[in-house]
Write a protein that holds these residues in place. Structure first.
Motif, PDB file in Angstrom:
ATOM      1  N   PRO A 165      -7.634   4.727   5.775  1.00 27.83           N
ATOM      2  CA  PRO A 165      -8.736   3.841   5.355  1.00 27.83           C
ATOM      3  C   PRO A 165      -9.402   4.256   4.050  1.00 27.83           C
ATOM      4  O   PRO A 165      -9.814   3.392   3.265  1.00 27.83           O
ATOM      5  N   PHE A 166      -9.503   5.560   3.788  1.00 23.70           N
ATOM      6  CA  PHE A 166     -10.184   5.982   2.565  1.00 23.70           C
ATOM      7  C   PHE A 166      -9.435   5.526   1.322  1.00 23.70           C
ATOM      8  O   PHE A 166     -10.042   5.059   0.346  1.00 23.70           O
ATOM      9  N   PHE A 167      -8.095   5.659   1.317  1.00 24.17           N
ATOM     10  CA  PHE A 167      -7.309   5.252   0.157  1.00 24.17           C
ATOM     11  C   PHE A 167      -7.096   3.739   0.140  1.00 24.17           C
ATOM     12  O   PHE A 167      -7.136   3.113  -0.908  1.00 24.17           O
ATOM     13  N   GLY A 168      -6.809   3.167   1.299  1.00 23.36           N
ATOM     14  CA  GLY A 168      -6.802   1.709   1.430  1.00 23.36           C
ATOM     15  C   GLY A 168      -5.598   0.981   0.887  1.00 23.36           C
ATOM     16  O   GLY A 168      -5.717  -0.174   0.458  1.00 23.36           O
ATOM     17  N   LEU A 169      -4.412   1.614   0.882  1.00 29.85           N
ATOM     18  CA  LEU A 169      -3.215   0.898   0.450  1.00 29.85           C
ATOM     19  C   LEU A 169      -2.946  -0.277   1.386  1.00 29.85           C
ATOM     20  O   LEU A 169      -3.055  -0.156   2.610  1.00 29.85           O
ATOM     21  N   ARG A 170      -2.589  -1.412   0.787  1.00 31.23           N
ATOM     22  CA  ARG A 170      -2.208  -2.597   1.560  1.00 31.23           C
ATOM     23  C   ARG A 170      -0.813  -3.028   1.131  1.00 31.23           C
ATOM     24  O   ARG A 170      -0.561  -3.254  -0.060  1.00 31.23           O
ATOM     25  N   LEU A 171       0.080  -3.108   2.099  1.00 27.40           N
ATOM     26  CA  LEU A 171       1.455  -3.503   1.810  1.00 27.40           C
ATOM     27  C   LEU A 171       1.516  -5.032   1.751  1.00 27.40           C
ATOM     28  O   LEU A 171       1.946  -5.700   2.693  1.00 27.40           O
ATOM     29  N   ASP A 172       1.088  -5.588   0.611  1.00 25.69           N
ATOM     30  CA  ASP A 172       1.004  -7.030   0.457  1.00 25.69           C
ATOM     31  C   ASP A 172       2.299  -7.663  -0.031  1.00 25.69           C
ATOM     32  O   ASP A 172       2.454  -8.878   0.037  1.00 25.69           O
ATOM     33  N   GLY A 173       3.204  -6.868  -0.550  1.00 24.76           N
ATOM     34  CA  GLY A 173       4.442  -7.406  -1.097  1.00 24.76           C
ATOM     35  C   GLY A 173       5.587  -7.322  -0.104  1.00 24.76           C
ATOM     36  O   GLY A 173       5.414  -6.924   1.055  1.00 24.76           O
ATOM     37  N   PRO A 174       6.789  -7.691  -0.545  1.00 26.68           N
ATOM     38  CA  PRO A 174       7.983  -7.557   0.309  1.00 26.68           C
ATOM     39  C   PRO A 174       8.403  -6.092   0.398  1.00 26.68           C
ATOM     40  O   PRO A 174       9.387  -5.660  -0.206  1.00 26.68           O
ATOM     41  N   TRP A 175       7.653  -5.312   1.191  1.00 27.60           N
ATOM     42  CA  TRP A 175       7.818  -3.859   1.217  1.00 27.60           C
ATOM     43  C   TRP A 175       9.224  -3.435   1.607  1.00 27.60           C
ATOM     44  O   TRP A 175       9.691  -2.369   1.206  1.00 27.60           O
ATOM     45  N   TRP A 176       9.917  -4.272   2.387  1.00 25.08           N
ATOM     46  CA  TRP A 176      11.271  -3.926   2.823  1.00 25.08           C
ATOM     47  C   TRP A 176      12.239  -3.852   1.632  1.00 25.08           C
ATOM     48  O   TRP A 176      13.287  -3.206   1.715  1.00 25.08           O
ATOM     49  N   ALA A 177      11.882  -4.502   0.510  1.00 25.20           N
ATOM     50  CA  ALA A 177      12.739  -4.457  -0.673  1.00 25.20           C
ATOM     51  C   ALA A 177      12.707  -3.091  -1.341  1.00 25.20           C
ATOM     52  O   ALA A 177      13.470  -2.847  -2.288  1.00 25.20           O
ATOM     53  N   ALA A 178      11.831  -2.202  -0.874  1.00 23.52           N
ATOM     54  CA  ALA A 178      11.798  -0.850  -1.421  1.00 23.52           C
ATOM     55  C   ALA A 178      13.072  -0.081  -1.068  1.00 23.52           C
ATOM     56  O   ALA A 178      13.425   0.877  -1.777  1.00 23.52           O
ATOM     57  N   LEU A 179      13.764  -0.477  -0.007  1.00 20.17           N
ATOM     58  CA  LEU A 179      14.960   0.253   0.429  1.00 20.17           C
ATOM     59  C   LEU A 179      16.066   0.260  -0.623  1.00 20.17           C
ATOM     60  O   LEU A 179      16.541   1.335  -1.016  1.00 20.17           O
ATOM     61  N   PRO A 180      16.514  -0.906  -1.132  1.00 17.07           N
ATOM     62  CA  PRO A 180      17.561  -0.842  -2.174  1.00 17.07           C
ATOM     63  C   PRO A 180      17.077  -0.154  -3.439  1.00 17.07           C
ATOM     64  O   PRO A 180      17.872   0.495  -4.136  1.00 17.07           O
TER      65      PRO A 180
END
Length: 250
Positions: free
Chosen positions: A124-139
């Protein structure tokens, strides 16, 4: 047990046994994430993106690339110095199997780094939100690790001592991190530097992960970053084949 399985297990055991290197592989980049997360807490970059959504993918990109370059660079230099490569040359086990085992461990390290970074950034302190197509980080991670592993092969082929590996790798990775915007938003740099950064592999890994995890871009942008990384995989792979040496005596 196949040669690939045996080499992968041996590489894993050697990596886990080196506690100091293992610790700094994860702790050093994580320290940058925490430090810059604190400095830019609550701020936004150009376009309204939350700073943590830019910082976390950027530092992760550098951490993954750094780990890949240093791990294979040191390993190749030591294998050649101790004449292990010449022994491999005389066995039925091809060199590509040895390198494939190292690639597998590098992917596993990158996956562990990603899980650790995201877990911390999601606090919560840093507050990153995975708003994008995070699964595309794999390739992106697979291509990024492959590109920087190939760069590490070039470093390990050119260097004959641990000091030389560290010097060459740092000379490449530290300026690349700043020019690619891994540590701070690249919109703070002059336009000509931002343009020059497009010839660096870390730029594409950084941009791609920010698009995927930070929600800045779309799948089209991520595909272009994957294409850029693919070009560097081919370039560094070609350079590695040209600079590779079986022994320091040849």
């Amino acid at each position: 047990m196949s040669a690939y399985s045996a080499l992968t297990r041996a590489t894993y055991a050697a990596s886990v046994r080196d506690k100091t290197t293992l610790f700094f592989t994860f702790a050093f980049p994580l320290a940058f994430l925490v430090m810059f997360g604190l400095i830019f807490h609550g701020q936004h970059v150009e376009g309204g993106l939350a700073s943590i959504n830019y910082i976390a993918p950027g530092v992760l990109s550098w951490g993954v690339g750094n780990a890949a370059v240093f791990s294979v660079g040191f390993a190749l230099m030591q294998w050649r110095r101790d004449d292990l490569l010449r022994l491999v040359w005389r066995t039925p086990t091809p060199l590509r199997t040895l390198l494939a085992s190292r690639w597998t461990i590098a992917l596993a390290v990158a996956g562990a780094q990603t899980l650790l970074f995201i877990s911390v950034a999601l606090l919560p302190f840093f507050g990153l939100r995975l708003d994008g197509p995070w699964w595309a980080a794999l390739p992106l991670l697979v291509l990024g690790v492959t590109a920087f592993l190939a760069l590490g092969l070039v470093v390990g082929s050119l260097a004959d001592t641990p000091e030389a590996v560290a010097a060459i790798a740092n000379l490449l990775m530290v300026p690349m991190a700043f020019l690619s915007g891994s540590f701070f938003p690249d919109d703070l740099m002059p336009g000509w530097l931002r343009t020059a950064a497009k010839v660096l592999p870390l730029h594409y890994l950084n941009e791609g992960l920010t698009d995927a995890m930070g929600g800045r871009g779309d799948l089209g942008d991520i595909a272009l970053d994957c294409a850029g990384l693919t070009v560097f995989v081919l370039l560094f792979g070609l350079a590695a084949t040209r600079t590779f040496r079986w022994s320091n005596r040849t």
